[in-house]
Design an enzyme around this catalytic site. Structure first.
Site, PDB file in Angstrom:
ATOM      1  N   TRP A 103      38.458  53.450  44.656  1.00 36.54           N
ATOM      2  CA  TRP A 103      39.545  53.208  43.698  1.00 36.54           C
ATOM      3  C   TRP A 103      40.401  54.457  43.536  1.00 36.54           C
ATOM      4  O   TRP A 103      41.627  54.363  43.420  1.00 36.54           O
ATOM      5  CB  TRP A 103      38.997  52.711  42.358  1.00 36.54           C
ATOM      6  N   ASP A 173      41.571  56.857  35.179  1.00 34.48           N
ATOM      7  CA  ASP A 173      41.283  55.429  35.345  1.00 34.48           C
ATOM      8  C   ASP A 173      39.886  55.217  34.778  1.00 34.48           C
ATOM      9  O   ASP A 173      38.891  55.634  35.361  1.00 34.48           O
ATOM     10  CB  ASP A 173      41.336  55.071  36.833  1.00 34.48           C
ATOM     11  N   LYS A 197      35.765  44.560  32.558  1.00 34.60           N
ATOM     12  CA  LYS A 197      34.391  45.053  32.641  1.00 34.60           C
ATOM     13  C   LYS A 197      33.816  45.251  31.239  1.00 34.60           C
ATOM     14  O   LYS A 197      32.908  44.541  30.831  1.00 34.60           O
ATOM     15  CB  LYS A 197      34.330  46.332  33.461  1.00 34.60           C
TER      16      LYS A 197
HETATM   17  N1  PMP Z   1      39.814  51.041  39.149  1.00 34.53           N
HETATM   18  C1  PMP Z   1      38.495  50.824  39.093  1.00 34.53           C
HETATM   19  C2  PMP Z   1      37.593  51.973  38.774  1.00 34.53           C
HETATM   20  C3  PMP Z   1      37.994  49.547  39.307  1.00 34.53           C
HETATM   21  O1  PMP Z   1      36.671  49.323  39.263  1.00 34.53           O
HETATM   22  C4  PMP Z   1      38.876  48.484  39.597  1.00 34.53           C
HETATM   23  C5  PMP Z   1      38.429  47.056  39.781  1.00 34.53           C
HETATM   24  N2  PMP Z   1      37.158  46.820  40.132  1.00 34.53           N
HETATM   25  C6  PMP Z   1      40.235  48.770  39.680  1.00 34.53           C
HETATM   26  C7  PMP Z   1      40.670  50.051  39.433  1.00 34.53           C
HETATM   27  C8  PMP Z   1      41.239  47.695  40.000  1.00 34.53           C
HETATM   28  O2  PMP Z   1      41.417  46.948  38.859  1.00 34.53           O
HETATM   29  P1  PMP Z   1      42.349  45.680  38.760  1.00 34.53           P
HETATM   30  O3  PMP Z   1      41.682  44.594  39.535  1.00 34.53           O
HETATM   31  O4  PMP Z   1      42.406  45.437  37.291  1.00 34.53           O
HETATM   32  O5  PMP Z   1      43.673  46.053  39.328  1.00 34.53           O
END
Ligand code: PMP
Length: 361
Positions: A103, A173, A197
């Protein structure tokens, strides 16, 4: 009706009292004669719902008055772009990224479309099995901001310290560990998190932004991607994800009733310790991460006999333990044990793992 223990990384388990309350309020929200889904976002009754959600988040996280709270759409992924779009002057502006997993890499890749991305540290050479410590961070005092991913959902590592970045704003994030532990918001310029989450259902993304970082750019941005009009309109530039925000508010109420973030953290520590201890004390299961860098939220593990993975998942499912497969990019198993996973769920998983080992080791 049988509820399973759902170890999904997200969308993830929600607290049963939240689901029950949503069910009870489904057809008639507090005498309005309609579901929250059906009401105007500008109605008095809905305005109270969103205001209460923000007030609870401010209270639970201790968000200082000079920070704005936004409820946006587009997921954490849109924030990968909105952060640089709103903060940098142009594509030559340096920004520092700490790469601790997939991510973080995605965030950096998106930022590279708008800024000059510099890698402040990376644990890729050891397959992201650790969090770089402060002394390893190569931070540029001229960087526009430093970006970190506080918890790495896929690899199962988590920062256990807040990087010191001097006068450079720290952007985090926090999608997969927000509200799992107390956070000193004043150490950050921007925090963002997809809700699916620890906060609620997918469809809403929380952004907490220090007010001097709002309206920084001279660039013409699409209105929806510009923090300034979003702030000025209280996340109501257009129709917000009304039902997701309502559920998020119920989750926050549940956290408050559970004793707040500190009490939730104590429970999260117990759950994580229980699971890691079970893994470490066996030679059948293995977690690849450095002990100091391990996540309390996402616990990946492998089996000594990888050909038993399918059997493990199938038998776990029969035992009511579901969504234990690791991320498609890393394989193995992963148990996500977010705030709403009860301690009994972790106990049930540990008991199953021990029994499985006895039968298959
Ligand atoms: N950042 C992290 C740490 C994540 O775990 C995730 C999704 N699993 C995301 C970003 C992406 O999130 P979204 O699907 O809400 O765009």
């Amino acid at each position: 009706m049988a509820r399973v223990y759902n170890f999904s990384a997200g969308p993830a388990v929600l607290p049963v009292p939240v689901l029950e309350r949503a069910r009870n309020e489904m057809l008639d929200y507090q005498g309005s004669g309609m579901s929250v889904m059906e009401m105007s976002h500008r109605s008095k009754v809905y305005m109270a719902i969103i205001a209460e959600a923000e007030a609870l988040l401010r209270e639970l996280m201790g968000i200082p008055a000079n920070y704005k709270v936004l409820f946006l759409q587009g997921g954490a992924t849109l924030q990968f772009a909105m952060v640089p779009m709103n903060l940098v002057a142009d594509s030559t502006t340096p920004v520092d990224y700490i790469l601790t997993g997939m991510w973080a890499q995605k965030a950096a890749k998106e930022a590279a479309k708008f800024a000059k991305v510099q890698v402040a540290a990376s644990s890729e050479s050891t397959n992201f099995n650790r969090i770089p410590q402060q002394a390893e961070l190569n931070l540029d005092p001229k960087a526009c901001y430093v970006h970190m991913t506080s918890n790495n959902t896929i690899f199962g590592t988590e920062f256990n310290y807040v990087p010191e970045t001097g006068d450079v704003p720290l952007v985090a994030d926090m999608s997969s560990n927000i509200l799992s532990r107390p956070v000193d918001v004043s150490r950050y310029g921007i925090l963002y998190a997809g809700a699916q989450k620890n906060l609620g259902p997918s469809g809403v993304t929380v952004v907490i932004i220090r007010d001097d970082l709002v309206g920084r750019t001279a660039a013409k941005l699409p209105t929806m991607m510009d923090y300034k009009p979003q702030v000025e309109n209280g996340s109501m530039l257009n129709t917000p994800p009304t039902y997701a925000i309502y559920i998020l508010g119920l989750v926050l109420q549940w956290v408050k009733e559970a004793g707040g973030v500190a009490a939730i953290e104590a429970r999260n520590i117990r759950k994580a310790n229980r699971l890691y201890q079970a893994i470490d004390s066996s030679s059948f299961y293995r977690n690849p991460n450095e002990p100091e860098s391990r996540s309390r939220m996402n616990v990946p593990f492998t089996l000594a006999k990888p050909d038993l993975e399918k059997t493990f998942l199938a038998e776990a499912k029969v035992a009511g333990l579901v969504t234990l497969e690791g991320h498609r990019s890393v394989g193995g198993m992963r148990a996500s044990i977010y705030n709403a996973m009860p301690e009994e769920g972790v106990e049930a998983l540990v008991a199953f793992m021990q029994d499985f080992e006895k039968r298959h080791a």
